[in-house]
Scaffold this motif. Structure first.
Motif, PDB file in Angstrom:
ATOM      1  N   ILE A 190       4.263 -14.790 -11.101  1.00 48.03           N
ATOM      2  CA  ILE A 190       5.309 -14.766  -9.958  1.00 48.03           C
ATOM      3  C   ILE A 190       6.138 -13.272 -10.116  1.00 48.03           C
ATOM      4  CG2 ILE A 190       7.487 -15.462  -9.140  1.00 48.03           C
ATOM      5  CD1 ILE A 190       6.837 -18.293  -9.814  1.00 48.03           C
ATOM      6  N   GLY A 191       6.419 -13.133 -11.574  1.00 50.37           N
ATOM      7  CA  GLY A 191       6.944 -11.919 -11.885  1.00 50.37           C
ATOM      8  C   GLY A 191       6.221 -10.642 -11.712  1.00 50.37           C
ATOM      9  N   TYR A 192       4.878 -10.971 -11.847  1.00 52.54           N
ATOM     10  CA  TYR A 192       3.593  -9.709 -11.661  1.00 52.54           C
ATOM     11  C   TYR A 192       3.572  -9.705 -10.187  1.00 52.54           C
ATOM     12  CZ  TYR A 192      -0.988  -7.938 -11.195  1.00 52.54           C
ATOM     13  OH  TYR A 192      -2.318  -7.351 -10.935  1.00 52.54           O
ATOM     14  N   LEU A 193       3.749 -10.472  -9.280  1.00 56.69           N
ATOM     15  CA  LEU A 193       3.557 -10.231  -7.853  1.00 56.69           C
ATOM     16  C   LEU A 193       4.809  -9.745  -7.216  1.00 56.69           C
ATOM     17  CD1 LEU A 193       1.431 -13.583  -7.232  1.00 56.69           C
ATOM     18  CD2 LEU A 193       0.594 -11.219  -6.987  1.00 56.69           C
ATOM     19  N   ASP A 194       5.725  -9.922  -7.891  1.00 53.81           N
ATOM     20  CA  ASP A 194       7.137  -9.226  -7.696  1.00 53.81           C
ATOM     21  C   ASP A 194       7.328  -7.996  -7.786  1.00 53.81           C
ATOM     22  OD1 ASP A 194       9.304  -9.956  -6.079  1.00 53.81           O
ATOM     23  OD2 ASP A 194      10.672  -9.686  -7.965  1.00 53.81           O
ATOM     24  N   ASP A 195       6.352  -7.272  -8.406  1.00 62.44           N
ATOM     25  CA  ASP A 195       6.085  -5.839  -8.383  1.00 62.44           C
ATOM     26  C   ASP A 195       5.800  -4.855  -7.052  1.00 62.44           C
ATOM     27  OD1 ASP A 195       5.609  -3.226  -9.172  1.00 62.44           O
ATOM     28  OD2 ASP A 195       3.985  -3.536 -10.715  1.00 62.44           O
ATOM     29  N   PRO A 196       6.640  -4.166  -6.660  1.00 59.32           N
ATOM     30  CA  PRO A 196       6.296  -3.601  -5.265  1.00 59.32           C
ATOM     31  C   PRO A 196       5.327  -2.247  -5.292  1.00 59.32           C
ATOM     32  CG  PRO A 196       8.353  -2.779  -6.259  1.00 59.32           C
ATOM     33  CD  PRO A 196       8.074  -3.823  -7.126  1.00 59.32           C
ATOM     34  N   GLU A 197       5.028  -1.937  -6.685  1.00 63.86           N
ATOM     35  CA  GLU A 197       3.969  -1.083  -6.709  1.00 63.86           C
ATOM     36  C   GLU A 197       2.437  -1.618  -6.950  1.00 63.86           C
ATOM     37  OE1 GLU A 197       4.821   1.889  -6.451  1.00 63.86           O
ATOM     38  OE2 GLU A 197       6.834   1.299  -6.134  1.00 63.86           O
ATOM     39  N   LEU A 198       2.315  -3.003  -6.875  1.00 62.02           N
ATOM     40  CA  LEU A 198       0.987  -3.764  -7.090  1.00 62.02           C
ATOM     41  C   LEU A 198       0.263  -3.420  -5.532  1.00 62.02           C
ATOM     42  CD1 LEU A 198      -0.098  -5.515  -9.038  1.00 62.02           C
ATOM     43  CD2 LEU A 198       0.730  -7.467  -7.856  1.00 62.02           C
ATOM     44  N   ASP A 199      -0.719  -2.891  -5.816  1.00 62.09           N
ATOM     45  CA  ASP A 199      -1.695  -2.471  -4.580  1.00 62.09           C
ATOM     46  C   ASP A 199      -2.377  -3.945  -3.992  1.00 62.09           C
ATOM     47  OD1 ASP A 199      -4.669  -3.568  -5.425  1.00 62.09           O
ATOM     48  OD2 ASP A 199      -3.891  -1.848  -7.254  1.00 62.09           O
ATOM     49  N   SER A 200      -2.604  -4.045  -2.886  1.00 58.95           N
ATOM     50  CA  SER A 200      -2.837  -5.160  -1.968  1.00 58.95           C
ATOM     51  C   SER A 200      -4.364  -5.814  -2.504  1.00 58.95           C
ATOM     52  CB  SER A 200      -3.411  -4.480  -0.548  1.00 58.95           C
ATOM     53  OG  SER A 200      -4.616  -3.671  -0.498  1.00 58.95           O
ATOM     54  N   GLU A 201      -5.161  -5.312  -3.404  1.00 53.94           N
ATOM     55  CA  GLU A 201      -6.334  -5.890  -3.749  1.00 53.94           C
ATOM     56  C   GLU A 201      -5.775  -6.887  -4.964  1.00 53.94           C
ATOM     57  OE1 GLU A 201     -10.603  -5.191  -5.582  1.00 53.94           O
ATOM     58  OE2 GLU A 201      -9.602  -3.464  -5.134  1.00 53.94           O
ATOM     59  N   ARG A 202      -5.071  -6.024  -5.766  1.00 49.10           N
ATOM     60  CA  ARG A 202      -4.503  -6.876  -7.013  1.00 49.10           C
ATOM     61  C   ARG A 202      -3.676  -8.093  -6.581  1.00 49.10           C
ATOM     62  NH1 ARG A 202      -4.518  -3.514 -12.340  1.00 49.10           N
ATOM     63  NH2 ARG A 202      -6.082  -1.939 -11.709  1.00 49.10           N
ATOM     64  N   ARG A 203      -2.862  -7.709  -5.812  1.00 52.06           N
ATOM     65  CA  ARG A 203      -1.822  -8.811  -5.165  1.00 52.06           C
ATOM     66  C   ARG A 203      -2.724 -10.000  -4.461  1.00 52.06           C
ATOM     67  NH1 ARG A 203       3.441  -8.235  -4.778  1.00 52.06           N
ATOM     68  NH2 ARG A 203       3.291  -5.675  -4.552  1.00 52.06           N
ATOM     69  N   ALA A 204      -3.503  -9.586  -3.765  1.00 50.69           N
ATOM     70  CA  ALA A 204      -4.411 -10.932  -3.043  1.00 50.69           C
ATOM     71  C   ALA A 204      -5.000 -11.708  -4.322  1.00 50.69           C
ATOM     72  CB  ALA A 204      -5.441 -10.023  -2.103  1.00 50.69           C
ATOM     73  N   HIS A 205      -5.477 -11.031  -5.297  1.00 54.23           N
ATOM     74  CA  HIS A 205      -6.127 -11.751  -6.152  1.00 54.23           C
ATOM     75  C   HIS A 205      -5.026 -12.624  -7.252  1.00 54.23           C
ATOM     76  CE1 HIS A 205     -10.061 -10.148  -6.088  1.00 54.23           C
ATOM     77  NE2 HIS A 205      -9.780  -9.106  -6.483  1.00 54.23           N
ATOM     78  N   GLY A 206      -3.970 -11.996  -7.170  1.00 52.39           N
ATOM     79  CA  GLY A 206      -2.572 -12.687  -7.876  1.00 52.39           C
ATOM     80  C   GLY A 206      -2.288 -13.925  -7.085  1.00 52.39           C
ATOM     81  N   GLU A 207      -2.246 -13.741  -5.618  1.00 48.21           N
ATOM     82  CA  GLU A 207      -1.707 -14.833  -4.879  1.00 48.21           C
ATOM     83  C   GLU A 207      -2.780 -15.930  -4.984  1.00 48.21           C
ATOM     84  OE1 GLU A 207      -1.613 -13.127  -0.915  1.00 48.21           O
ATOM     85  OE2 GLU A 207       0.374 -11.903  -1.577  1.00 48.21           O
ATOM     86  N   ALA A 208      -4.196 -15.586  -5.009  1.00 47.15           N
ATOM     87  CA  ALA A 208      -5.029 -16.848  -5.084  1.00 47.15           C
ATOM     88  C   ALA A 208      -5.070 -17.611  -6.266  1.00 47.15           C
ATOM     89  CB  ALA A 208      -6.468 -16.080  -4.821  1.00 47.15           C
ATOM     90  N   VAL A 209      -4.832 -16.855  -7.354  1.00 50.84           N
ATOM     91  CA  VAL A 209      -4.449 -17.546  -8.637  1.00 50.84           C
ATOM     92  C   VAL A 209      -3.240 -18.327  -8.721  1.00 50.84           C
ATOM     93  CG1 VAL A 209      -4.064 -17.247 -11.105  1.00 50.84           C
ATOM     94  CG2 VAL A 209      -5.650 -15.779  -9.908  1.00 50.84           C
TER      95      VAL A 209
END
Length: 317
Positions: A128-147
């Motif tokens: 949750i903290g990782y995905l709260d990073d506004p600098e995270l690019d869309s591809e990494r964010r999508a992978h993180g959301e799936a996990v």
């Protein structure tokens, strides 16, 4: 009156949000909001048009849904389906972190049709903290959301849930015990106080809550202890405050209801939470509206007869 909330009121200046990307094309699948909640803060009854996962990333969170109450430490979150009215209260200083999801997790979606507690593992909290990073690019964010969606699992434990009785006599007793969980009056004395017999009062609690008066009081005492335990207060002080003569009696009751000790219940996350940085301010989707604090009249109280010798408090309360 129940309010459907789409945006946080402007007066809640410290509320922060970070949108999580959905499909890499700008649509948000999930949004994350953080709500600093000083002791006594209450978000009055409201609903959301999206599903919510309510979590205390620091402190403890109390969520009332209908006549049910969940007291959540940092190791538990509560899944609240869209449209379900609920209230949120903080007994101590709490950081509420909420996730808002338009769809249920893909695994067994039917199990998410009702309010359910979920386990917050260290991995899920870090994600949750990782995905709260506004600098995270869309591809990494999508992978993180799936996990993240894959990690959401309901737990059978009800997080020390104590339903509120509906009968006016039992409800009056519940309200007084919520105000003073350490009160050691026996069920017979409570019955006389509300104009009935102890036997009748015991039957009312069993019929309305599905549990004995004694067990109900125990759960409320344990609920009352959670904010102090989360804050790291000594066990001897907490146990006496909620009505136990000895630490061993309190720990035995806690273990019986949760399957673990107070230290284990909080220990998995306490060190991580203590060192976690505050989340950053971004955008504002749906969220609760801050309201003036007021005393709750939620669910209630209980005690096992076998424990009566371990409980303290004046007979008159």
């Amino acid at each position: 009156m129940t309010t459907t909330l789409e945006r946080v009121a402007a007066v809640q200046k410290d509320v922060t949000f970070q949108l999580m990307s959905g499909n890499g094309q700008g649509d948000a699948l999930v949004s994350i909001g953080t709500f600093p909640m000083p002791a006594g803060t209450r978000f009055t009854q409201h609903t959301h048009r999206t599903h919510q996962l309510a979590w205390a990333s620091r402190g403890t969170l109390t969520v009332d849904v209908d006549s049910r109450r969940w007291v959540l430490p940092t190791t538990r979150a509560l899944w609240i389906p869209s449209g379900v009215p609920h209230e949120v209260v903080s007994a101590g200083h709490t950081m509420m972190t909420s996730l808002y999801l338009p769809t249920s997790p893909p695994a067994d979606p039917e199990q998410w049709d009702t309010v359910r507690p979920t386990r917050v593992t260290p991995l899920l909290a870090e994600l949750i903290g990782y995905l709260d990073d506004p600098e995270l690019d869309s591809e990494r964010r999508a992978h993180g959301e799936a996990v993240l969606l894959d990690l959401l699992r309901p737990v059978t434990a009800t997080a020390l849930e104590a339903p509120l009785p509906t009968d006016p006599r039992a409800r009056q007793v519940a309200g007084e015990l919520l105000d003073d969980p350490a009160c050691a009056l026996a069920v017979e004395a409570w019955g006389r106080r509300v104009g009935t017999s102890g036997r009748t009062l015991a039957r009312l609690f069993l019929a309305d809550t599905g549990m004995s008066f004694g067990r109900w009081r125990t759960l409320v005492r344990l609920q009352a202890a959670l904010p102090a335990l989360a804050a790291g207060e000594p066990l001897h002080r907490v146990s006496r405050r909620v009505g136990y003569e000895t630490v061993s009696a309190f720990v035995a009751a806690f273990r019986r209801e949760t399957g673990t000790t107070p230290g284990a219940y909080f220990g998995a996350r306490r060190q991580e939470v203590a060192g976690a940085p505050a989340t950053s301010v971004r955008r504002r989707p749906s969220g609760p509206v801050a309201a003036q604090s007021r005393r709750w009249t939620g669910t209630g109280a209980m005690d096992f007869r076998a424990e009566e010798g371990s409980m303290r408090g004046p007979s008159g309360c």
